[in-house]
Design a protein around this motif. Structure first.
Motif, PDB file in Angstrom:
ATOM      1  N   ASP A 101       0.843  -1.206   0.000  1.00 19.98           N
ATOM      2  CA  ASP A 101       0.000   0.000   0.000  1.00 19.98           C
ATOM      3  C   ASP A 101       0.878   1.256   0.000  1.00 19.98           C
ATOM      4  O   ASP A 101       0.929   1.999   0.982  1.00 19.98           O
ATOM      5  CB  ASP A 101      -0.927   0.014   1.228  1.00 19.98           C
ATOM      6  N   ALA A 102       1.567   1.473  -1.099  1.00 16.70           N
ATOM      7  CA  ALA A 102       2.506   2.596  -1.156  1.00 16.70           C
ATOM      8  C   ALA A 102       1.778   3.883  -1.551  1.00 16.70           C
ATOM      9  O   ALA A 102       0.728   3.840  -2.195  1.00 16.70           O
ATOM     10  CB  ALA A 102       3.603   2.295  -2.164  1.00 16.70           C
ATOM     11  N   ASN A 103       2.331   5.000  -1.152  1.00 10.93           N
ATOM     12  CA  ASN A 103       1.789   6.307  -1.522  1.00 10.93           C
ATOM     13  C   ASN A 103       2.442   6.824  -2.800  1.00 10.93           C
ATOM     14  O   ASN A 103       3.543   6.402  -3.156  1.00 10.93           O
ATOM     15  CB  ASN A 103       2.040   7.319  -0.393  1.00 10.93           C
ATOM     16  N   GLY A 163       6.540   7.021   2.358  1.00 14.78           N
ATOM     17  CA  GLY A 163       6.321   5.977   1.356  1.00 14.78           C
ATOM     18  C   GLY A 163       5.101   5.144   1.693  1.00 14.78           C
ATOM     19  O   GLY A 163       4.392   4.662   0.810  1.00 14.78           O
ATOM     20  N   HIS A 164       4.867   4.974   2.983  1.00 15.75           N
ATOM     21  CA  HIS A 164       3.707   4.212   3.466  1.00 15.75           C
ATOM     22  C   HIS A 164       3.134   4.916   4.683  1.00 15.75           C
ATOM     23  O   HIS A 164       3.883   5.331   5.568  1.00 15.75           O
ATOM     24  CB  HIS A 164       4.139   2.792   3.865  1.00 15.75           C
ATOM     25  N   GLY A 165       1.801   5.026   4.720  1.00 20.28           N
ATOM     26  CA  GLY A 165       1.160   5.600   5.898  1.00 20.28           C
ATOM     27  C   GLY A 165       0.730   7.031   5.693  1.00 20.28           C
ATOM     28  O   GLY A 165       0.989   7.641   4.648  1.00 20.28           O
ATOM     29  N   THR A 177      11.187   6.637  -6.401  1.00 25.40           N
ATOM     30  CA  THR A 177      12.013   6.912  -5.215  1.00 25.40           C
ATOM     31  C   THR A 177      13.001   5.781  -4.920  1.00 25.40           C
ATOM     32  O   THR A 177      13.966   5.990  -4.200  1.00 25.40           O
ATOM     33  CB  THR A 177      11.144   7.118  -3.958  1.00 25.40           C
ATOM     34  N   HIS A 178      12.716   4.591  -5.424  1.00 19.94           N
ATOM     35  CA  HIS A 178      13.631   3.451  -5.287  1.00 19.94           C
ATOM     36  C   HIS A 178      13.096   2.302  -6.123  1.00 19.94           C
ATOM     37  O   HIS A 178      12.123   2.481  -6.858  1.00 19.94           O
ATOM     38  CB  HIS A 178      13.804   3.056  -3.805  1.00 19.94           C
ATOM     39  N   GLU A 179      13.707   1.134  -5.988  1.00 21.23           N
ATOM     40  CA  GLU A 179      13.461   0.048  -6.938  1.00 21.23           C
ATOM     41  C   GLU A 179      12.327  -0.899  -6.584  1.00 21.23           C
ATOM     42  O   GLU A 179      12.001  -1.793  -7.368  1.00 21.23           O
ATOM     43  CB  GLU A 179      14.754  -0.778  -7.083  1.00 21.23           C
ATOM     44  N   ALA A 239       8.936  -2.987  -6.059  1.00 19.12           N
ATOM     45  CA  ALA A 239       7.798  -3.197  -6.946  1.00 19.12           C
ATOM     46  C   ALA A 239       6.635  -2.261  -6.654  1.00 19.12           C
ATOM     47  O   ALA A 239       6.008  -1.719  -7.570  1.00 19.12           O
ATOM     48  CB  ALA A 239       7.335  -4.653  -6.811  1.00 19.12           C
ATOM     49  N   ASP A 240       6.338  -2.053  -5.370  1.00 12.32           N
ATOM     50  CA  ASP A 240       5.144  -1.278  -5.025  1.00 12.32           C
ATOM     51  C   ASP A 240       5.267   0.206  -5.370  1.00 12.32           C
ATOM     52  O   ASP A 240       4.314   0.967  -5.205  1.00 12.32           O
ATOM     53  CB  ASP A 240       4.776  -1.465  -3.538  1.00 12.32           C
ATOM     54  N   HIS A 241       6.421   0.614  -5.875  1.00 15.48           N
ATOM     55  CA  HIS A 241       6.614   2.019  -6.255  1.00 15.48           C
ATOM     56  C   HIS A 241       6.831   2.200  -7.757  1.00 15.48           C
ATOM     57  O   HIS A 241       6.908   3.323  -8.246  1.00 15.48           O
ATOM     58  CB  HIS A 241       7.798   2.617  -5.477  1.00 15.48           C
ATOM     59  N   VAL A 242       6.946   1.079  -8.475  1.00 14.25           N
ATOM     60  CA  VAL A 242       7.317   1.179  -9.901  1.00 14.25           C
ATOM     61  C   VAL A 242       6.413   0.396 -10.845  1.00 14.25           C
ATOM     62  O   VAL A 242       6.576   0.479 -12.058  1.00 14.25           O
ATOM     63  CB  VAL A 242       8.779   0.695 -10.126  1.00 14.25           C
ATOM     64  N   GLY A 291       9.513   8.678   0.060  1.00 18.63           N
ATOM     65  CA  GLY A 291       9.659   7.278  -0.340  1.00 18.63           C
ATOM     66  C   GLY A 291       9.747   6.419   0.923  1.00 18.63           C
ATOM     67  O   GLY A 291       9.277   6.813   2.003  1.00 18.63           O
ATOM     68  N   ASP A 292      10.369   5.271   0.801  1.00 25.40           N
ATOM     69  CA  ASP A 292      10.313   4.322   1.916  1.00 25.40           C
ATOM     70  C   ASP A 292      11.401   4.525   2.964  1.00 25.40           C
ATOM     71  O   ASP A 292      11.613   3.655   3.816  1.00 25.40           O
ATOM     72  CB  ASP A 292      10.364   2.889   1.387  1.00 25.40           C
ATOM     73  N   VAL A 293      12.078   5.644   2.941  1.00 25.87           N
ATOM     74  CA  VAL A 293      12.920   5.925   4.099  1.00 25.87           C
ATOM     75  C   VAL A 293      12.026   6.344   5.265  1.00 25.87           C
ATOM     76  O   VAL A 293      12.477   6.408   6.402  1.00 25.87           O
ATOM     77  CB  VAL A 293      14.006   6.979   3.817  1.00 25.87           C
TER      78      VAL A 293
HETATM   79 ZN    ZN Z   1       7.173   0.528  -0.404  1.00 23.51          ZN
END
Ligand code: ZN
Length: 325
Positions: free
Chosen positions: A22-24, A228-230, A66-68, A70-73, A191-193
């Protein structure tokens, strides 16, 4: 899924369930339009584009990954005319960690009763994760579309006079970690940082690098951060996640020194206030990362995904909480 305006020209699309995948995403509606991350499947990407259509009438001309992961690309392919921008490491890493075929096969297998029963004996965590994903996602039809505009330390865009800074901060959660800072609007797309009100899942990188990145975000002093999430947050979200990572690293050290495995440690470490976050049993991954560092393993040591999800499953079961990823 909902869209929120976070400043004059920055928007966030948020997936409220806040579980794995569930990425933003983000949008900056200036200078041709810039999308930040493209969701986990085509249906979610299409809904996101539809929402963006309320504040930007054309297809955005740029996409930033923002990075590699799957849930972001995995929605990249819908932006056929767009320039796709990411850190130099991302295309190769996407081929390693975001190849859709395995996930497609897995969800088909989990969807079939017989395969599911056999698989469950071997990997209860993978089956549980697959069933959860089937509730919301369909990975069919996804093709990997790689970024082609690549940068090393920094990359800047000028959108009708509004500067956008892409700052490489990896590897802290993944190799390609990049944050996007829009100084004029006091917004950071993290992103997911940054995971907010859900337990971080870090794959490749070190705790120290992650702390440095969080400190940098504090220094930038944004008013709004799109994690990235939330849900959206301010810098308190950064401080809270820093405190979590410090807590887990310290607790892991104690159990490592006592000779426990990372799984045993994760079962024993108290969730404390972080039990309120989504999927607290993902704690296992953060313990395992700390153990890798204590054992002086390289930060890019590969993960056995099946074993990882099984371990999360075992931690949740041992703690008597619902199995959730
Ligand atoms: Zn993610």
């Amino acid at each position: 899924m909902e869209m929120k305006q976070v400043s004059d020209h920055c928007f966030a699309v948020l997936n409220e369930k806040n579980r794995v995948c569930d990425a933003n995403s983000g949008l900056i509606n200036l200078g041709g339009g810039v999308v930040i991350d493209t969701q986990s499947d085509l249906a979610h990407a299409r809904r996101m584009i539809e929402m963006f259509g309320r504040v930007w009438t054309a297809m955005p001309q740029r996409v930033i990954n923002t990075h590699e992961d799957a849930d972001h690309v995995w929605g990249n392919q819908l932006f056929t005319e767009a320039e796709i921008i990411a850190h130099r490491s991302v295309p190769d890493r996407m081929k390693q960690v975001a190849e859709p075929k395995e996930s497609q096969k897995l969800l088909h297998g989990v969807g079939r009763l017989l395969t599911r029963l056999v698989l469950k004996q071997l990997h209860p965590g993978i089956v549980a994760a697959g069933q959860q994903l089937l509730e919301d996602y369909d990975f069919d039809g996804i093709e990997l579309v790689l970024p082609t505009t690549l940068f090393d330390a920094r990359y800047e865009l000028d959108l009708d006079g509004t500067e956008v800074h892409l700052i490489y901060v990896g590897p802290c959660h993944q190799v390609g970690d990049t944050i996007i800072h829009v100084p004029k609007e006091r917004v950071v797309f993290a992103g997911d940082v940054l995971f907010r009100q859900c337990t971080p899942m870090g794959w490749t990188g070190t705790y120290d690098k992650w702390f440095q990145c969080l400190d940098l975000m504090l220094e930038l002093g944004p008013e709004v951060i799109v994690p990235g999430h939330g849900p959206l947050c301010g810098i308190e979200g950064v401080s809270e996640m820093r405190a979590y990572l410090e807590y887990v690293r310290d607790e892991s050290r104690t159990h490592f020194d006592a000779g426990l495995t990372s799984l045993e440690a994760a079962k024993r470490i108290e969730f404390g206030p972080y039990g309120e976050w989504k999927a607290p049993a993902r704690l296992f991954m953060n313990v395992e990362r700390a153990y890798r560092e204590f054992r002086h393993e390289p930060p890019d040591a590969p993960w056995d995904t099946a074993a990882t999800f099984d371990a999360i499953y075992k931690v949740a079961t041992a703690k008597g909480i619902p199995v959730e990823f």
